[in-house]
Motif scaffolding. Structure first.
Motif, PDB file in Angstrom:
ATOM      1  N   VAL A   1       0.928  -1.266   0.079  1.00 63.20           N
ATOM      2  CA  VAL A   1      -0.122   0.086  -0.036  1.00 63.20           C
ATOM      3  C   VAL A   1       0.823   1.236  -0.074  1.00 63.20           C
ATOM      4  O   VAL A   1       1.741   1.275   1.113  1.00 63.20           O
ATOM      5  CB  VAL A   1      -0.990  -0.086   1.252  1.00 63.20           C
TER       6      VAL A   1
ATOM      7  N   LEU B   1       1.512   5.268   0.414  1.00 60.13           N
ATOM      8  CA  LEU B   1       0.803   6.287   1.146  1.00 60.13           C
ATOM      9  C   LEU B   1       1.505   7.483   0.608  1.00 60.13           C
ATOM     10  O   LEU B   1       2.778   7.548   0.726  1.00 60.13           O
ATOM     11  CB  LEU B   1       1.149   6.176   2.447  1.00 60.13           C
TER      12      LEU B   1
ATOM     13  N   LYS C   1      -3.658  10.407  -0.548  1.00 63.27           N
ATOM     14  CA  LYS C   1      -4.317   9.189  -1.059  1.00 63.27           C
ATOM     15  C   LYS C   1      -3.443   7.900  -0.841  1.00 63.27           C
ATOM     16  O   LYS C   1      -2.259   7.903  -0.374  1.00 63.27           O
ATOM     17  CB  LYS C   1      -4.317   9.227  -2.708  1.00 63.27           C
ATOM     18  N   PHE C   2      -4.119   6.739  -0.612  1.00 58.70           N
ATOM     19  CA  PHE C   2      -3.734   5.600  -0.570  1.00 58.70           C
ATOM     20  C   PHE C   2      -3.707   4.824  -1.645  1.00 58.70           C
ATOM     21  O   PHE C   2      -5.001   4.969  -2.511  1.00 58.70           O
ATOM     22  CB  PHE C   2      -4.578   4.725   0.616  1.00 58.70           C
TER      23      PHE C   2
ATOM     24  N   LYS D   1      -6.857   2.462  -3.111  1.00 59.67           N
ATOM     25  CA  LYS D   1      -7.821   3.011  -2.312  1.00 59.67           C
ATOM     26  C   LYS D   1      -8.556   1.953  -1.400  1.00 59.67           C
ATOM     27  O   LYS D   1      -8.854   2.160  -0.254  1.00 59.67           O
ATOM     28  CB  LYS D   1      -8.679   4.035  -2.930  1.00 59.67           C
TER      29      LYS D   1
ATOM     30  N   LEU E   1       3.679  -1.207   4.043  1.00 57.24           N
ATOM     31  CA  LEU E   1       3.217   0.351   3.961  1.00 57.24           C
ATOM     32  C   LEU E   1       4.446   1.075   3.399  1.00 57.24           C
ATOM     33  O   LEU E   1       5.138   1.136   4.268  1.00 57.24           O
ATOM     34  CB  LEU E   1       2.794   0.656   5.358  1.00 57.24           C
TER      35      LEU E   1
ATOM     36  N   ASN F   1       5.647   4.998   2.359  1.00 55.23           N
ATOM     37  CA  ASN F   1       5.353   6.353   2.159  1.00 55.23           C
ATOM     38  C   ASN F   1       6.024   6.906   1.104  1.00 55.23           C
ATOM     39  O   ASN F   1       7.431   7.166   1.432  1.00 55.23           O
ATOM     40  CB  ASN F   1       5.573   7.257   3.605  1.00 55.23           C
TER      41      ASN F   1
ATOM     42  N   HIS G   1       2.949  10.577   7.174  1.00 54.50           N
ATOM     43  CA  HIS G   1       1.460   9.830   6.970  1.00 54.50           C
ATOM     44  C   HIS G   1       1.435   8.700   7.940  1.00 54.50           C
ATOM     45  O   HIS G   1       2.474   8.267   8.828  1.00 54.50           O
ATOM     46  CB  HIS G   1       1.305   9.289   5.662  1.00 54.50           C
TER      47      HIS G   1
ATOM     48  N   PHE H   1      -1.255   5.068   8.652  1.00 56.56           N
ATOM     49  CA  PHE H   1      -2.281   4.182   8.164  1.00 56.56           C
ATOM     50  C   PHE H   1      -3.150   3.614   9.597  1.00 56.56           C
ATOM     51  O   PHE H   1      -2.678   2.849  10.223  1.00 56.56           O
ATOM     52  CB  PHE H   1      -1.412   2.811   7.736  1.00 56.56           C
TER      53      PHE H   1
ATOM     54  N   CYS I   1      -5.902   8.292   6.968  1.00 62.10           N
ATOM     55  CA  CYS I   1      -4.359   8.949   7.737  1.00 62.10           C
ATOM     56  C   CYS I   1      -5.131  10.080   8.584  1.00 62.10           C
ATOM     57  O   CYS I   1      -5.986  10.816   8.396  1.00 62.10           O
ATOM     58  CB  CYS I   1      -3.930   9.611   6.575  1.00 62.10           C
TER      59      CYS I   1
ATOM     60  N   MET J   1      -7.380  11.420   1.724  1.00 69.61           N
ATOM     61  CA  MET J   1      -6.673  10.399   2.180  1.00 69.61           C
ATOM     62  C   MET J   1      -7.289   9.292   3.172  1.00 69.61           C
ATOM     63  O   MET J   1      -7.432   9.426   4.410  1.00 69.61           O
ATOM     64  CB  MET J   1      -5.104  10.660   2.778  1.00 69.61           C
TER      65      MET J   1
END
Length: 127
Positions: free
Chosen positions: A29, A31, A35-36, A39, A53, A55, A61, A63, A110, A120
């Protein structure tokens, strides 16, 4: 003898290695600025995964999915990274969380100031 001990130590250090299990699937995912990606995250109930995750933005950010993390079985080594259902991911950093998700649909956002308002947010669907 020393070589055998080194092999045994390595096998025990790698999750699943001693049992001959394949590595856990990885779900990435991103970040980024408000936005993710993706989504909507689709997972299978009861299937162990590593949630990666990453970024890609220049600012911090997180999660945040408290109900998702509360329902999932989190690997002991990764529990400390989740505080009140939220994983912080600094600028240009990544975090891996090994878990087994439980069935359900969960909200994701977020929690940084105004990030959700700027888009986000998303959801996690576990079926």
């Amino acid at each position: 003898m020393l070589r055998k001990l080194a092999f045994v130590a390595l096998a025990l250090a790698l999750p699943g290695a001693a049992q001959g299990q394949a590595p856990q699937p990885r779900v990435s995912v991103l970040l980024s600025s408000f936005k993710f990606t993706p989504k909507v995250i689709h997972l299978r109930a009861g299937q162990p995964i590593v949630l990666h995750l990453e970024n890609t933005g220049s600012g911090g950010h997180d999660f945040s999915a408290p109900q998702f993390f509360a329902a999932a079985t989190i690997a002991a080594a990764d529990r400390a990274a989740i505080v009140d259902g939220t994983v912080q991911v600094g600028s240009r950093e990544s975090r891996d969380i090994a878990l087994t998700p439980a069935a359900g649909t969960y909200s994701l956002k977020c929690t940084h100031t105004m990030h959700k308002m700027f888009g986000m947010s998303g959801k996690i669907v576990v079926s």
